[in-house]
Design a protein around this motif. Structure first.
Motif, mmCIF file in Angstrom:
data_model
loop_
_atom_site.group_PDB
_atom_site.id
_atom_site.type_symbol
_atom_site.label_atom_id
_atom_site.label_comp_id
_atom_site.label_asym_id
_atom_site.label_seq_id
_atom_site.Cartn_x
_atom_site.Cartn_y
_atom_site.Cartn_z
ATOM 1 N N GLU A 32 0.851 -1.191 0.000
ATOM 2 C CA GLU A 32 0.000 0.000 0.000
ATOM 3 C C GLU A 32 0.889 1.243 0.000
ATOM 4 O OE1 GLU A 32 -3.393 0.310 0.248
ATOM 5 O OE2 GLU A 32 -3.870 -1.815 0.365
ATOM 6 N N PRO A 33 0.474 2.314 -0.666
ATOM 7 C CA PRO A 33 1.261 3.546 -0.589
ATOM 8 C C PRO A 33 0.989 4.252 0.741
ATOM 9 C CG PRO A 33 -0.644 3.904 -1.982
ATOM 10 C CD PRO A 33 -0.658 2.454 -1.581
ATOM 11 N N GLY A 34 1.966 4.262 1.627
ATOM 12 C CA GLY A 34 1.813 4.913 2.924
ATOM 13 C C GLY A 34 2.026 6.415 2.813
ATOM 14 N N PRO A 35 2.118 7.090 3.929
ATOM 15 C CA PRO A 35 2.314 8.540 3.936
ATOM 16 C C PRO A 35 3.521 8.964 3.095
ATOM 17 C CG PRO A 35 1.848 7.749 6.149
ATOM 18 C CD PRO A 35 2.043 6.533 5.285
ATOM 19 N N THR A 80 -2.357 5.654 -9.400
ATOM 20 C CA THR A 80 -3.642 5.009 -9.115
ATOM 21 C C THR A 80 -4.134 5.290 -7.699
ATOM 22 O OG1 THR A 80 -2.453 2.986 -8.503
ATOM 23 C CG2 THR A 80 -3.273 3.137 -10.775
ATOM 24 N N ALA A 81 -3.203 5.580 -6.781
ATOM 25 C CA ALA A 81 -3.538 5.910 -5.393
ATOM 26 C C ALA A 81 -2.390 6.743 -4.849
ATOM 27 C CB ALA A 81 -3.724 4.643 -4.558
ATOM 28 N N SER A 82 -2.705 7.672 -3.943
ATOM 29 C CA SER A 82 -1.628 8.529 -3.458
ATOM 30 C C SER A 82 -1.874 9.052 -2.056
ATOM 31 C CB SER A 82 -1.437 9.718 -4.409
ATOM 32 O OG SER A 82 -0.388 10.549 -3.958
ATOM 33 N N GLU A 83 -0.806 9.042 -1.277
ATOM 34 C CA GLU A 83 -0.745 9.750 -0.002
ATOM 35 C C GLU A 83 0.435 10.720 -0.069
ATOM 36 O OE1 GLU A 83 -1.230 7.735 3.691
ATOM 37 O OE2 GLU A 83 -2.432 6.145 2.789
ATOM 38 N N TYR A 87 1.323 14.297 -5.905
ATOM 39 C CA TYR A 87 0.800 13.408 -6.941
ATOM 40 C C TYR A 87 -0.621 12.994 -6.613
ATOM 41 C CZ TYR A 87 5.735 13.173 -8.083
ATOM 42 O OH TYR A 87 7.019 13.500 -8.397
ATOM 43 N N ARG A 88 -1.489 13.024 -7.641
ATOM 44 C CA ARG A 88 -2.898 12.634 -7.480
ATOM 45 C C ARG A 88 -3.215 11.495 -8.440
ATOM 46 N NH1 ARG A 88 -4.670 18.262 -9.099
ATOM 47 N NH2 ARG A 88 -5.410 16.967 -10.782
ATOM 48 N N PRO A 89 -4.214 10.670 -8.122
ATOM 49 C CA PRO A 89 -4.635 9.645 -9.073
ATOM 50 C C PRO A 89 -4.959 10.281 -10.430
ATOM 51 C CG PRO A 89 -5.621 9.206 -6.951
ATOM 52 C CD PRO A 89 -4.943 10.566 -6.842
ATOM 53 N N GLY A 90 -4.480 9.631 -11.480
ATOM 54 C CA GLY A 90 -4.659 10.141 -12.837
ATOM 55 C C GLY A 90 -3.439 10.872 -13.361
ATOM 56 N N ASP A 91 -2.543 11.345 -12.462
ATOM 57 C CA ASP A 91 -1.306 11.994 -12.909
ATOM 58 C C ASP A 91 -0.426 10.977 -13.622
ATOM 59 O OD1 ASP A 91 -1.976 14.440 -11.749
ATOM 60 O OD2 ASP A 91 -0.678 14.172 -9.987
ATOM 61 N N HIS A 92 0.346 11.451 -14.602
ATOM 62 C CA HIS A 92 1.353 10.620 -15.263
ATOM 63 C C HIS A 92 2.721 11.090 -14.787
ATOM 64 C CE1 HIS A 92 -2.042 9.610 -17.840
ATOM 65 N NE2 HIS A 92 -1.361 8.519 -18.127
ATOM 66 N N VAL A 93 3.580 10.116 -14.453
ATOM 67 C CA VAL A 93 4.865 10.406 -13.840
ATOM 68 C C VAL A 93 5.948 9.601 -14.555
ATOM 69 C CG1 VAL A 93 6.149 10.341 -11.666
ATOM 70 C CG2 VAL A 93 3.672 10.701 -11.628
ATOM 71 N N VAL A 94 7.089 10.245 -14.835
ATOM 72 C CA VAL A 94 8.229 9.556 -15.435
ATOM 73 C C VAL A 94 9.314 9.404 -14.376
ATOM 74 C CG1 VAL A 94 9.314 11.672 -16.333
ATOM 75 C CG2 VAL A 94 9.786 9.483 -17.432
ATOM 76 N N VAL A 104 5.297 1.450 -6.303
ATOM 77 C CA VAL A 104 5.007 2.316 -5.161
ATOM 78 C C VAL A 104 6.267 3.157 -4.990
ATOM 79 C CG1 VAL A 104 4.575 2.454 -2.693
ATOM 80 C CG2 VAL A 104 3.383 0.749 -4.063
ATOM 81 N N SER A 105 6.105 4.475 -4.897
ATOM 82 C CA SER A 105 7.255 5.375 -4.885
ATOM 83 C C SER A 105 7.063 6.504 -3.886
ATOM 84 C CB SER A 105 7.439 5.961 -6.295
ATOM 85 O OG SER A 105 8.428 6.960 -6.304
ATOM 86 N N ASP A 106 8.195 7.002 -3.385
ATOM 87 C CA ASP A 106 8.157 8.197 -2.544
ATOM 88 C C ASP A 106 8.310 9.462 -3.385
ATOM 89 O OD1 ASP A 106 10.847 8.243 -3.242
ATOM 90 O OD2 ASP A 106 11.567 7.869 -1.215
#
Length: 131
Positions: A32-35, A80-83, A87-94, A104-106
């Motif tokens: 899960e993506p934590g804080p 897809t999910a964010s804390e 970054y918000r769901p729907g954003d595209h990130v490289v 899952v990324s910080d």
């Protein structure tokens, strides 16, 4: 979020040309993506000539990818999910997220891109992640 994450990892250091048996096709549980973290689904993976050099165990500008580690590669993911506040769901990130279906990324080393300018899409169906 109970998601199985398909990954490709080196199984051996290739000698000469890379062979199918030099790779492991793995499945791992996605955390899960934590804080301060976000989860995303891979949309595009960049496989460039530097990929071969990352498999060799020799000095380079980056350490080689370890046997059994997710293969290092640049990719575009859709959040897809964010804390994470940036970054918000729907954003595209490289970023360098590796050859895997989910991440899952910080956010370190990642950059949000404007997908309205050009929608990220795979250019090859060899290892495309289904939508």
């Amino acid at each position: 979020m109970s998601v199985t994450n398909r990954q490709i990892r080196p199984a051996a250091r290739p000698v000469g040309e890379v062979r199918p048996e030099d790779w492991q096709h793995c499945s791992a549980h996605l955390e899960e993506p934590g804080p301060g973290r976000f989860a995303g689904r891979t949309r595009v993976i960049s496989m460039d000539p530097a990929t071969r050099g990352r498999l060799d165990d020799r000095p380079s500008c980056l350490p080689p990818v370890g046997i059994g580690e997710v293969m290092r590669a640049g990719s575009v993911v859709e959040v897809t999910a964010s804390e994470h506040p940036g970054y918000r769901p729907g954003d595209h990130v490289v970023g360098t997220f590796g050859v895997q279906e989910h991440v899952v990324s910080d956010g370190r080393g990642a950059m949000k891109i404007d997908s309205s300018l050009a929608r990220p899409r795979p250019t090859s169906a060899r290892w495309a992640c289904p939508a």
